[in-house]
Write a protein that holds these residues in place. Structure first.
Motif, PDB file in Angstrom:
ATOM      1  N   UNK A  35       1.848   1.946   1.357  1.00  0.00           N
ATOM      2  CA  UNK A  35       2.505   1.755   0.068  1.00  0.00           C
ATOM      3  C   UNK A  35       3.585   2.825  -0.168  1.00  0.00           C
ATOM      4  N   UNK A  36       3.222   4.068   0.114  1.00  0.00           N
ATOM      5  CA  UNK A  36       4.140   5.186  -0.104  1.00  0.00           C
ATOM      6  C   UNK A  36       5.399   5.079   0.739  1.00  0.00           C
ATOM      7  N   UNK A  37       5.230   4.756   2.034  1.00  0.00           N
ATOM      8  CA  UNK A  37       6.386   4.654   2.922  1.00  0.00           C
ATOM      9  C   UNK A  37       7.250   3.467   2.542  1.00  0.00           C
ATOM     10  N   UNK A  76      -3.740   2.641   3.031  1.00  0.00           N
ATOM     11  CA  UNK A  76      -2.988   1.833   2.061  1.00  0.00           C
ATOM     12  C   UNK A  76      -1.984   2.713   1.312  1.00  0.00           C
ATOM     13  N   UNK A  77      -2.478   3.917   0.947  1.00  0.00           N
ATOM     14  CA  UNK A  77      -1.585   4.860   0.244  1.00  0.00           C
ATOM     15  C   UNK A  77      -0.371   5.173   1.108  1.00  0.00           C
ATOM     16  N   UNK A 110      -8.446   3.555   1.250  1.00  0.00           N
ATOM     17  CA  UNK A 110      -7.353   3.961   0.368  1.00  0.00           C
ATOM     18  C   UNK A 110      -6.273   4.792   1.076  1.00  0.00           C
ATOM     19  N   UNK A 155      -5.458   7.460  -4.863  1.00  0.00           N
ATOM     20  CA  UNK A 155      -4.799   6.740  -3.770  1.00  0.00           C
ATOM     21  C   UNK A 155      -5.194   5.270  -3.849  1.00  0.00           C
ATOM     22  N   UNK A 156      -4.376   4.290  -3.582  1.00  0.00           N
ATOM     23  CA  UNK A 156      -2.943   4.482  -3.296  1.00  0.00           C
ATOM     24  C   UNK A 156      -2.164   4.801  -4.577  1.00  0.00           C
ATOM     25  N   UNK A 157      -1.197   5.682  -4.436  1.00  0.00           N
ATOM     26  CA  UNK A 157      -0.470   6.137  -5.622  1.00  0.00           C
ATOM     27  C   UNK A 157       1.005   5.781  -5.475  1.00  0.00           C
ATOM     28  N   UNK A 158       1.690   5.883  -6.608  1.00  0.00           N
ATOM     29  CA  UNK A 158       3.126   5.616  -6.558  1.00  0.00           C
ATOM     30  C   UNK A 158       3.855   6.928  -6.318  1.00  0.00           C
ATOM     31  N   UNK A 159       4.729   6.935  -5.310  1.00  0.00           N
ATOM     32  CA  UNK A 159       5.488   8.152  -4.977  1.00  0.00           C
ATOM     33  C   UNK A 159       6.349   8.549  -6.169  1.00  0.00           C
ATOM     34  N   UNK A 160       6.947   7.555  -6.821  1.00  0.00           N
ATOM     35  CA  UNK A 160       7.830   7.817  -7.963  1.00  0.00           C
ATOM     36  C   UNK A 160       7.062   8.516  -9.069  1.00  0.00           C
ATOM     37  N   UNK A 161       5.805   8.040  -9.273  1.00  0.00           N
ATOM     38  CA  UNK A 161       4.981   8.630 -10.329  1.00  0.00           C
ATOM     39  C   UNK A 161       4.688  10.085 -10.016  1.00  0.00           C
ATOM     40  N   UNK A 211       4.847  11.926   4.171  1.00  0.00           N
ATOM     41  CA  UNK A 211       5.450  11.090   3.123  1.00  0.00           C
ATOM     42  C   UNK A 211       5.752  11.899   1.867  1.00  0.00           C
ATOM     43  N   UNK A 261      13.292   2.869  -1.881  1.00  0.00           N
ATOM     44  CA  UNK A 261      13.942   3.807  -2.794  1.00  0.00           C
ATOM     45  C   UNK A 261      15.176   4.457  -2.159  1.00  0.00           C
ATOM     46  N   UNK A 292       7.536   2.183  -0.415  1.00  0.00           N
ATOM     47  CA  UNK A 292       8.217   2.577  -1.651  1.00  0.00           C
ATOM     48  C   UNK A 292       9.402   3.498  -1.360  1.00  0.00           C
ATOM     49  N   UNK A 293       9.134   4.447  -0.441  1.00  0.00           N
ATOM     50  CA  UNK A 293      10.166   5.421  -0.073  1.00  0.00           C
ATOM     51  C   UNK A 293      11.359   4.713   0.572  1.00  0.00           C
ATOM     52  N   UNK A 307       9.319   5.961   9.883  1.00  0.00           N
ATOM     53  CA  UNK A 307       8.572   5.474   8.715  1.00  0.00           C
ATOM     54  C   UNK A 307       8.003   4.093   8.960  1.00  0.00           C
ATOM     55  N   UNK A 324       9.509  13.137   0.423  1.00  0.00           N
ATOM     56  CA  UNK A 324      10.010  12.767  -0.902  1.00  0.00           C
ATOM     57  C   UNK A 324      10.284  13.971  -1.787  1.00  0.00           C
TER      58      UNK A 324
END
Lengths: 590, 133
Positions: free
Chosen positions: A386-388, A382-383, A379, B113-119, B25, A394, A390-391, A406, B29
């Protein structure tokens, strides 16, 4: 008091014989005495009649008897008895025992009973005491004389003669009967012995049988009730012997089963007193002393065992299952299953079965930990990815200062994920045995060379000094070439990663008995002593951050351990914090 | 001190996460959204920092080297000075038992995790707005 059958039988026999003899004796003697007396009387009567004839022949014409006394003497002398001649007026005129002078003194005999009877009936008998000769006598008299009575002739015998005869008779029969009695006793003794002997023998056999000796058999072959009894006894002996043998075998089987069982067994009676504890339970709960007759808590020193026993005996529930933890002799988790023993609706006790589930629970925990660890390890990257991503989407994609870093992180974490997945799959395959290893005679040198080749770039980058010490004629090992390469690569990779710049790595391979031992030493950061025992555990990291930094999955050493163990080898580590580590493993020679 | 935190314009967020990439990260943000961020990589440092400063929100990983996240939760909620600090637990451990345990020790939010940064940003915004009221 116990009277033996032998004596009883003898007593009965002898009593019967005695009774017969006594009755016989009295019957015989009284009968014979009567006979003798009758015989004597008959004789006397005949002699009397003869004497009468003789007297009548001596009578003169006038019907008178001269010299009667001498005739009486003659008759008495001839017949050896007393003869008396009495005139018809009762005067005694002749007597064997008296002379003429004495005769005159004798009183008149007319009133004597025998004379009176002779007068009335012609024949007279009397038994009387004679004062004349002072004896009991038998008198017998008849009248004599031609045409009319001239007088009486009387004969007398002492009754003592008859008594003497009777005594002799009694003596003879007595002796005869005593002899008969003696023989009877001997015969009775013999018979009673013959009858009682087999019974004594059978009793003795029954007694030894009760003590468990079935070798003796009655030696009685008579075809009667006793013979039947002997045969029945013999049959019973065989039956009991067979049954006991079967019971013994059952017992042996049960003992074997109980002794070989891995589970601990405890059997208690309805009061909760221990009847049986098998060796496994003894070992499990460290019960050394004799536990029979004790309560569960006394024997095991574990109160929960007592509680469960009480619960079963009180509730009579069909099955009670509980888990208990004990701390003595070692930390253990035991699953206890208990059932009551109920027969004919009565509680007879309970059986408790103990399973040692310590290892099971430990494995469960390891598995749970592993799942949690895998979950975490997967996890996290992946987190990050996924986070980067998304960033970036965004708006960070326009952040010129960070965009490259990144994307670099996304790349790094996806690599980490890929490595982790590879290692996890390897480990899963090795552990489940699904990974087919092909063991062939393998030369270590080319493997080592190729591994060093792979790591050459990193070695050069860190300016590490690598030395290899290997005998020229090193025997081949029995190994899967690909997996052995993985072991070397993982260990060398670790050495390179954890050794600071300009450090040195030394690989030495040598023959140790029938094994080939490889040691990979480095002058790296070393491993703290407290971490050494856990270093081969999955996901165990001494320094998590550092491991992450250098791209470790936390599975490398675990894979090494599994591969080496699959090769029937051993792996171990020695380390000193700050000075370096030595990882060693062995692989069997061909 | 809580009053001081409430009246402060800038919201202080502490990010406790041992994975450097993730920490970076989250910090990036949060900074971009106008928060003052303190990045912490292990439990011991987190505890030290918490004894010195007051934070509005703590973003907390559970599997931490040194002291684990649950202990830090207890530390924050058990101390009257820091008990007003919101906690957003961020972890890879997804077992239901962990969630329940997290609630017991006082986590305000629980993100897996994995989570949404926006959330995550939304949650933190919500929490700080509550604080402002």
């Amino acid at each position: 008091m116990k009277i033996k059958l032998h004596w009883k039988l003898m007593f009965i026999f002898c009593s019967a014989v005695m009774l017969g003899l006594v009755v016989g004796y009295f019957y015989l003697t009284s009968h014979l005495t009567a006979y003798l007396e009758a015989n004597l009387q008959n004789n006397l009567k005949r002699q009397l009649l003869l004497s009468k004839d003789f007297l009548e022949s001596q009578l003169n014409i006038s019907n008178h008897l001269a010299n009667a006394d001498s005739i009486a003497d003659r008759i008495g002398d001839k017949l050896r008895l007393r003869a008396t001649i009495i005139a018809n007026d009762g005067t005694v005129i002749g007597d064997t025992d008296l002379n003429a002078a004495e005769l005159k003194a004798v009183e008149n005999h007319l009133n004597r009973p025998e004379i009176q009877e002779a007068i009335s009936k012609g024949f007279g008998v009397s038994k009387r005491y004679s004062y004349t000769i002072k004896k009991y006598l038998l008198y017998m008299a008849v009248p004599f004389g031609r045409e009319h009575t001239a007088g009486f002739i009387r004969l007398a015998v002492p009754l003592s003669d008859i008594e003497l005869l009777e005594q002799r008779l009694q003596k003879t029969t007595g002796i005869a009967f005593l002899l008969i009695l003696l023989f009877s006793v001997i015969i009775a003794s013999l018979i009673s012995f013959i009858i009682s002997r087999p019974l004594v023998e059978m009793a003795a056999i029954a007694r030894v049988m009760a003590k468990g000796d079935f070798s003796r058999k009655p030696s009685i072959y008579s075809k009667d009730e006793i013979g039947d009894l002997a045969m029945a006894l013999s049959y019973m002996s065989d039956e009991i012997k067979g049954k006991i043998e079967r019971i013994k075998q059952e017992g042996v089987k049960l003992d074997a089963v109980l002794a070989s069982m891995f589970e601990g067994i405890m059997v208690v009676d309805e009061k909760g007193i221990i009847l049986l504890i098998n060796p496994s339970l003894r070992k499990l709960l460290f019960i050394d002393s004799d536990s029979q007759g004790k309560t569960p808590v006394e024997a095991t020193r574990v109160t929960q065992v007592q509680d469960i026993t009480d619960k079963i005996l009180q509730s009579k529930q069909s099955l009670i299952s509980e888990e208990i933890s004990i701390s003595r002799p070692a930390e253990k988790i035991l699953a206890v299953n208990g059932v009551p023993i109920i027969r004919n609706n009565t509680l007879e006790g309970a059986v408790l079965v103990f399973h040692d589930i310590t290892e099971l629970r430990r494995l469960e925990r390891v598995r749970q930990d592993f799942v949690a660890n895998v979950s975490h390890e997967l996890r996290t990257p992946i987190a990050s990815i996924k986070g980067y991503a998304e960033t970036l989407l965004d708006g960070a994609i326009d952040d010129k200062d960070n965009v490259k870093e990144f994307i670099g992180i996304i790349h790094q974490d996806s690599n980490r994920l890929a490595n982790l997945i590879d290692d996890l799959l390897d480990l899963a395959r090795i552990e489940s045995g699904k990974l087919k290893m092909i063991f062939t005679p393998t030369d270590i040198k080319p493997i080592l060379d190729s591994c060093l080749g792979v790591l050459d770039k990193s070695i050069k980058a860190k300016r590490l000094f690598v030395s290899v010490d290997m005998p020229k004629n090193l025997p081949h090992v029995l190994a899967d070439e690909k997996r052995l390469s993985q072991v070397f690569l993982n260990l060398l990779d670790n050495a390179v990663k954890y050794t600071p710049d300009a450090g040195s790595i030394r690989v030495s391979v040598c023959v140790n008995d029938k094994l080939v031992q490889a040691d990979i030493s480095d002058t790296g950061i070393g491993i703290p002593e407290k971490d050494l025992p856990r270093i081969f555990e999955r996901f165990y990291r001494v320094d998590k951050a550092r491991s992450r930094e250098i791209g470790g999955t936390g599975l490398g050493l675990s894979i090494v351990k599994h591969i080496v163990l699959s090769h029937n080898g051993q792996v171990w580590v020695k380390s000193e914090l700050g000075r370096g580590s030595t990882f060693s493993f062995t692989i069997p020679q061909v | 001190m809580i009053e001081a935190a409430v009246t402060r314009k800038e919201k202080r967020i502490m990010v406790v996460e041992d994975d450097t990439n993730l920490n970076k990260l989250i910090s990036y943000n949060l900074s971009k959204n106008g928060y003052t961020v303190e990045s912490i990589y292990d439990g011991i440092s987190a505890k030290e920092k918490l004894s010195k400063c007051i934070f509005d929100v703590v973003v907390l990983d559970i599997m931490l080297p040194g002291i684990d996240g649950f202990r830090i939760c207890e530390f924050i909620k058990g101390n009257p000075v820091t008990s007003g600090t919101f906690i957003v637990v961020l972890t890879a451990r997804a077992e239901p038992l962990d969630k329940i345990y997290g609630n017991i020790v006082g986590a305000d939010y629980y993100l897996t995790k994995p989570f949404s940064v926006a959330k995550l940003i939304d949650i933190i915004k919500e929490l700080t707005v509550v604080r402002d009221r």
